[in-house]
Design a protein around this motif. Structure first.
Motif, mmCIF file in Angstrom:
data_model
loop_
_atom_site.group_PDB
_atom_site.id
_atom_site.type_symbol
_atom_site.label_atom_id
_atom_site.label_comp_id
_atom_site.label_asym_id
_atom_site.label_seq_id
_atom_site.Cartn_x
_atom_site.Cartn_y
_atom_site.Cartn_z
ATOM 1 N N ARG A 212 0.768 -0.916 0.103
ATOM 2 C CA ARG A 212 0.368 -0.221 0.359
ATOM 3 C C ARG A 212 0.557 1.470 0.205
ATOM 4 N NH1 ARG A 212 -4.695 0.023 4.414
ATOM 5 N NH2 ARG A 212 -5.771 0.641 2.531
ATOM 6 N N VAL A 213 0.442 2.203 -1.045
ATOM 7 C CA VAL A 213 1.488 3.295 -1.605
ATOM 8 C C VAL A 213 0.604 4.319 -0.686
ATOM 9 C CG1 VAL A 213 3.036 3.609 -2.768
ATOM 10 C CG2 VAL A 213 2.613 1.802 -2.219
ATOM 11 N N ASP A 214 0.856 5.797 -0.881
ATOM 12 C CA ASP A 214 0.389 6.990 -1.213
ATOM 13 C C ASP A 214 0.169 7.064 -1.973
ATOM 14 O OD1 ASP A 214 -0.364 9.348 -0.318
ATOM 15 O OD2 ASP A 214 1.631 10.810 -0.377
ATOM 16 N N THR A 215 -1.259 8.092 -3.094
ATOM 17 C CA THR A 215 -1.482 8.311 -3.893
ATOM 18 C C THR A 215 -0.651 8.844 -4.194
ATOM 19 O OG1 THR A 215 -2.861 9.534 -3.239
ATOM 20 C CG2 THR A 215 -3.324 7.109 -3.701
ATOM 21 N N GLY A 216 -0.488 8.723 -6.219
ATOM 22 C CA GLY A 216 0.514 9.620 -6.996
ATOM 23 C C GLY A 216 1.502 9.473 -6.716
ATOM 24 N N CYS A 217 2.666 7.533 -5.361
ATOM 25 C CA CYS A 217 3.648 8.147 -5.445
ATOM 26 C C CYS A 217 4.261 7.034 -6.267
ATOM 27 C CB CYS A 217 4.219 7.462 -3.927
ATOM 28 S SG CYS A 217 4.035 9.522 -2.530
ATOM 29 N N VAL A 218 3.450 6.176 -6.807
ATOM 30 C CA VAL A 218 4.153 5.013 -7.640
ATOM 31 C C VAL A 218 4.252 5.465 -9.291
ATOM 32 C CG1 VAL A 218 2.952 3.246 -8.439
ATOM 33 C CG2 VAL A 218 2.584 3.667 -6.581
ATOM 34 N N VAL A 219 5.768 5.593 -9.536
ATOM 35 C CA VAL A 219 6.146 5.436 -10.661
ATOM 36 C C VAL A 219 5.581 4.799 -11.663
ATOM 37 C CG1 VAL A 219 7.963 7.014 -11.991
ATOM 38 C CG2 VAL A 219 8.364 7.211 -9.047
ATOM 39 N N ALA A 220 6.357 3.604 -11.497
ATOM 40 C CA ALA A 220 6.492 2.942 -12.512
ATOM 41 C C ALA A 220 5.917 1.618 -11.778
ATOM 42 C CB ALA A 220 7.017 2.766 -13.144
ATOM 43 N N PHE A 221 4.838 0.312 -13.102
ATOM 44 C CA PHE A 221 5.350 -1.017 -12.219
ATOM 45 C C PHE A 221 4.893 -1.728 -13.545
ATOM 46 C CE2 PHE A 221 0.797 0.868 -12.340
ATOM 47 C CZ PHE A 221 0.126 0.170 -13.095
ATOM 48 N N GLU A 222 5.345 -3.702 -13.372
ATOM 49 C CA GLU A 222 5.081 -3.893 -14.554
ATOM 50 C C GLU A 222 4.306 -4.791 -14.559
ATOM 51 O OE1 GLU A 222 9.663 -6.798 -14.761
ATOM 52 O OE2 GLU A 222 8.497 -7.043 -12.671
ATOM 53 N N GLN A 223 3.232 -5.308 -15.706
ATOM 54 C CA GLN A 223 1.778 -5.349 -15.892
ATOM 55 C C GLN A 223 1.408 -6.386 -15.325
ATOM 56 O OE1 GLN A 223 1.306 -6.568 -20.056
ATOM 57 N NE2 GLN A 223 3.356 -7.320 -20.319
ATOM 58 N N SER A 224 2.412 -7.459 -14.976
ATOM 59 C CA SER A 224 2.278 -8.094 -14.054
ATOM 60 C C SER A 224 0.980 -8.251 -12.916
ATOM 61 C CB SER A 224 3.127 -9.631 -13.789
ATOM 62 O OG SER A 224 4.123 -8.729 -12.112
ATOM 63 N N LEU A 225 1.495 -6.503 -11.823
ATOM 64 C CA LEU A 225 0.580 -6.374 -10.718
ATOM 65 C C LEU A 225 -0.602 -5.695 -11.302
ATOM 66 C CD1 LEU A 225 4.062 -5.175 -8.905
ATOM 67 C CD2 LEU A 225 2.968 -6.993 -8.919
ATOM 68 N N ARG B 120 -0.289 -5.279 -6.120
ATOM 69 C CA ARG B 120 -0.773 -6.381 -5.938
ATOM 70 C C ARG B 120 -0.150 -7.876 -7.546
ATOM 71 N NH1 ARG B 120 -5.249 -5.937 -4.015
ATOM 72 N NH2 ARG B 120 -5.053 -5.966 -2.182
ATOM 73 N N GLY B 121 0.602 -8.743 -6.438
ATOM 74 C CA GLY B 121 0.273 -9.939 -7.078
ATOM 75 C C GLY B 121 2.353 -9.858 -7.044
ATOM 76 N N THR B 122 2.870 -10.171 -8.689
ATOM 77 C CA THR B 122 4.352 -10.621 -8.315
ATOM 78 C C THR B 122 4.790 -9.888 -9.516
ATOM 79 O OG1 THR B 122 3.878 -12.551 -7.794
ATOM 80 C CG2 THR B 122 5.814 -12.870 -8.642
ATOM 81 N N GLY B 123 5.985 -9.019 -8.720
ATOM 82 C CA GLY B 123 6.476 -7.756 -9.463
ATOM 83 C C GLY B 123 6.818 -7.244 -9.125
ATOM 84 N N ARG B 124 7.854 -6.305 -9.899
ATOM 85 C CA ARG B 124 8.348 -4.717 -9.736
ATOM 86 C C ARG B 124 7.508 -3.597 -9.888
ATOM 87 N NH1 ARG B 124 14.030 -5.095 -12.754
ATOM 88 N NH2 ARG B 124 12.897 -6.329 -14.240
ATOM 89 N N CYS B 125 7.728 -2.967 -8.737
ATOM 90 C CA CYS B 125 7.207 -1.668 -8.360
ATOM 91 C C CYS B 125 8.691 -0.498 -8.446
ATOM 92 C CB CYS B 125 6.045 -1.553 -7.571
ATOM 93 S SG CYS B 125 6.136 -1.644 -6.152
#
Length: 259
Positions: free
Chosen positions: A177-190, A216-221
């Protein structure tokens, strides 16, 4: 390999620059206005589209450029090509204080990376830039990034800009769980969604906002410590005309009883 194979160097700490070294006839694509300097022998052209599809029709290029307008980016992209002899360098600067993230797309799940809509800086020629719609209503309404994100696809190097410090997390069938707006990028598996931060009291008085982003899931963010929206908000609160109590719920209640 479809994308051009480029060499690079990240320069700086707080406000970073990426310096890219091009062999003859190699090309790097970048957002309009991102170029800092280029050596003699490098030519640049402003084009519609990313050039990943050489036989793309005029209507296809117009459609692709139109989708960039939806994400808030420029209608055009700039292509920098080494037309000289020997290796030549071109550098790109981040638009605000933060970190330049080098991403090898050949090592990303499915060779596709989902990125915040203003995160793309530059990439090797052959990289595809497309629009990505967030299918979850809550994510688009409360997530800080809206329904529209960017999808970067290819097998070469791409460079993403983030605010502040960047943390890379590798999830293994986990939830973060992350503060909204702080997610830069993530793999499509998430999967990416928005959930309430807690009970009503925590949401109103907790200071962490009413909603949190959930990966949620398996991958990098990749997570940024200071998105530009938060930076602007903090600077405006601390400005000369700002009321010191304006950012506090308690302060807002207190002003009800003034005079």
């Amino acid at each position: 390999m479809i994308s051009h194979e480029i060499d690079y160097k990240i320069i700086g700490d707080d406000i970073q620059v990426v310096e890219i070294e091009l062999d003859p006839n190699e090309t790097v694509i970048a957002e309009a206005g991102a170029m800092l300097f280029m050596e003699d022998g490098i030519e640049f052209q402003t084009k519609m589209g990313d050039g990943s599809e050489a036989n793309q029709s005029i209507m296809g290029k117009i459609f692709q450029a139109g989708t960039r307008l939806i994400t808030g980016e420029s209608l055009f992209m700039t292509h920098f090509t080494n037309r000289g002899y020997g290796k030549k360098k071109v550098a790109f600067a981040a638009p605000y204080p933060g970190t330049v993230m080098p991403i090898d797309l050949s090592k990303i799940y499915g060779n596709e990376l989902i990125v915040q809509k203003d995160g793309f800086l530059c990439a090797a020629m052959g990289t595809s830039m497309k629009i990505h719609f967030n299918q979850r209503f809550g994510s688009g309404l409360f997530g800080g990034e809206g329904f529209i994100l960017q999808k970067i696809k290819g097998d070469g190097m791409a460079f993403v800009h983030a605010g502040g410090v960047v943390i890379e997390r590798n999830l293994n069938n986990e939830t973060l769980r992350v503060d909204t707006g702080c997610v830069v990028a993530f793999e499509q598996s998430l999967s990416f969604d928005i959930q309430r931060s807690g009970g009503l009291k925590s949401m109103v008085f907790g200071g962490e906002g009413m909603f949190l982003a959930t990966l949620r899931g398996t991958g990098r963010c990749w997570i940024q410590s200071m998105p530009i929206s938060k930076l602007i908000q903090r600077l405006s609160v601390g400005g000369p005309n700002a009321n010191k109590e304006s950012g506090s719920v308690i302060g807002g209640l207190g002003r009800l009883f003034e005079d």
